[in-house]
Design a protein around this motif. Structure first.
Motif, mmCIF file in Angstrom:
data_model
loop_
_atom_site.group_PDB
_atom_site.id
_atom_site.type_symbol
_atom_site.label_atom_id
_atom_site.label_comp_id
_atom_site.label_asym_id
_atom_site.label_seq_id
_atom_site.Cartn_x
_atom_site.Cartn_y
_atom_site.Cartn_z
ATOM 1 N N LEU A 47 70.265 -24.670 73.476
ATOM 2 C CA LEU A 47 70.316 -24.105 74.889
ATOM 3 C C LEU A 47 71.782 -24.475 75.598
ATOM 4 C CD1 LEU A 47 66.981 -23.848 76.558
ATOM 5 C CD2 LEU A 47 68.294 -22.235 76.063
ATOM 6 N N THR A 48 72.173 -25.741 75.411
ATOM 7 C CA THR A 48 73.532 -26.522 76.090
ATOM 8 C C THR A 48 74.626 -26.573 75.259
ATOM 9 O OG1 THR A 48 72.493 -28.546 75.452
ATOM 10 C CG2 THR A 48 71.736 -27.653 77.585
ATOM 11 N N PRO A 58 71.997 -22.237 87.950
ATOM 12 C CA PRO A 58 70.646 -21.731 87.813
ATOM 13 C C PRO A 58 69.813 -21.357 86.784
ATOM 14 C CG PRO A 58 72.011 -21.479 89.944
ATOM 15 C CD PRO A 58 72.922 -21.564 88.788
ATOM 16 N N VAL A 59 70.652 -20.421 85.992
ATOM 17 C CA VAL A 59 69.983 -19.688 84.776
ATOM 18 C C VAL A 59 69.832 -20.629 83.742
ATOM 19 C CG1 VAL A 59 70.668 -17.958 83.136
ATOM 20 C CG2 VAL A 59 71.340 -17.583 85.404
ATOM 21 N N LEU A 60 70.820 -21.818 83.338
ATOM 22 C CA LEU A 60 70.581 -22.477 82.487
ATOM 23 C C LEU A 60 69.431 -23.582 82.835
ATOM 24 C CD1 LEU A 60 71.561 -23.855 79.687
ATOM 25 C CD2 LEU A 60 72.651 -25.518 81.120
ATOM 26 N N VAL A 61 69.349 -24.189 83.764
ATOM 27 C CA VAL A 61 68.409 -24.853 84.435
ATOM 28 C C VAL A 61 67.190 -24.332 84.244
ATOM 29 C CG1 VAL A 61 67.627 -26.498 86.431
ATOM 30 C CG2 VAL A 61 70.176 -26.207 85.504
ATOM 31 N N GLY A 62 66.981 -22.858 84.803
ATOM 32 C CA GLY A 62 65.912 -22.257 84.644
ATOM 33 C C GLY A 62 65.178 -22.114 83.282
ATOM 34 N N ARG A 63 66.138 -22.092 82.426
ATOM 35 C CA ARG A 63 65.666 -21.904 80.698
ATOM 36 C C ARG A 63 65.145 -22.915 80.269
ATOM 37 N NH1 ARG A 63 70.328 -18.204 78.094
ATOM 38 N NH2 ARG A 63 69.685 -16.293 79.285
ATOM 39 N N LEU A 68 60.795 -27.083 79.350
ATOM 40 C CA LEU A 68 60.160 -28.377 79.438
ATOM 41 C C LEU A 68 58.597 -28.336 80.107
ATOM 42 C CD1 LEU A 68 63.120 -30.306 80.924
ATOM 43 C CD2 LEU A 68 62.168 -30.378 78.732
ATOM 44 N N ARG A 69 58.292 -27.308 80.952
ATOM 45 C CA ARG A 69 57.139 -27.169 81.666
ATOM 46 C C ARG A 69 56.037 -26.678 80.425
ATOM 47 N NH1 ARG A 69 58.868 -23.944 85.548
ATOM 48 N NH2 ARG A 69 59.358 -25.765 86.894
ATOM 49 N N GLY A 70 56.283 -25.674 79.883
ATOM 50 C CA GLY A 70 55.528 -25.275 78.708
ATOM 51 C C GLY A 70 55.141 -26.360 77.952
ATOM 52 N N TRP A 71 56.375 -27.040 77.498
ATOM 53 C CA TRP A 71 56.021 -28.418 76.402
ATOM 54 C C TRP A 71 55.017 -29.324 76.801
ATOM 55 C CZ3 TRP A 71 56.556 -33.243 75.181
ATOM 56 C CH2 TRP A 71 56.507 -33.526 73.661
ATOM 57 N N LEU A 124 66.680 -30.179 88.130
ATOM 58 C CA LEU A 124 66.150 -30.127 86.774
ATOM 59 C C LEU A 124 64.913 -30.782 86.678
ATOM 60 C CD1 LEU A 124 67.284 -29.717 83.830
ATOM 61 C CD2 LEU A 124 67.954 -32.106 83.744
ATOM 62 N N LEU A 125 63.821 -30.065 85.726
ATOM 63 C CA LEU A 125 62.624 -30.827 85.683
ATOM 64 C C LEU A 125 62.543 -32.014 84.916
ATOM 65 C CD1 LEU A 125 59.595 -29.869 86.344
ATOM 66 C CD2 LEU A 125 59.554 -29.067 83.992
ATOM 67 N N GLN A 126 61.981 -32.952 85.364
ATOM 68 C CA GLN A 126 61.792 -34.240 84.706
ATOM 69 C C GLN A 126 60.310 -34.278 84.280
ATOM 70 O OE1 GLN A 126 62.745 -37.567 87.079
ATOM 71 N NE2 GLN A 126 62.679 -39.041 85.194
ATOM 72 N N VAL A 127 60.148 -34.246 83.049
ATOM 73 C CA VAL A 127 58.721 -34.162 82.344
ATOM 74 C C VAL A 127 58.112 -35.873 82.574
ATOM 75 C CG1 VAL A 127 58.958 -32.361 80.847
ATOM 76 C CG2 VAL A 127 59.561 -34.742 79.904
#
Length: 130
Positions: A47-48, A58-63, A68-71, A124-127
């Protein structure tokens, strides 16, 4: 109680002997398998890549956040802190590289894009285990 010495993978988890941190007692417990952690890191790397530098932030961070959220929703059982630590470090590194390529920056990426910028400004989401 006798627990097996060997661990085995099942449904993305490695099941094996774990130890309770309070009393040191062994138990049979799950943790995300190494293969699944490596696969997620590979997907984040894809992705990066530099060819994705044309995407808006915002598009990249959203992807990345969706992935990350699903995982993390699936892999939230058992001992997860080591896997989460590795994933968070990889995501920070790859996003910094992507930002550096997108804006053709100079200097060290870590200081130009600190953690606070990645998590607060870019959202950015932090798991982590909540």
């Amino acid at each position: 109680m006798r627990l097996p010495d060997d661990a085995f993978d099942f449904l993305g988890y490695t099941l094996g002997r774990m130890y309770d941190t309070r009393n040191g007692e062994p138990y049979l417990g799950p943790s995300p398998s190494r293969k699944k952690v490596e696969r997620l890191c590979r997907e984040i790397s894809e992705l990066t890549t530099r060819r994705m530098a044309l995407l808006d932030i915002p598009v990249l961070v959203g992807r990345i956040n969706r992935k990350l959220r699903g995982w993390s929703n699936y892999f939230r059982l058992g001992i997860v802190h080591k896997a989460y630590w590795r994933i968070n470090g990889h995501v920070r590194h790859r996003v910094r590289q992507w930002l550096h390529a997108k804006f053709k920056g100079r200097g060290q990426r870590k200081y130009r894009y600190p953690n606070a910028y990645l998590y607060r400004e870019l959202e950015l989401l932090q798991v982590r285990r909540d």
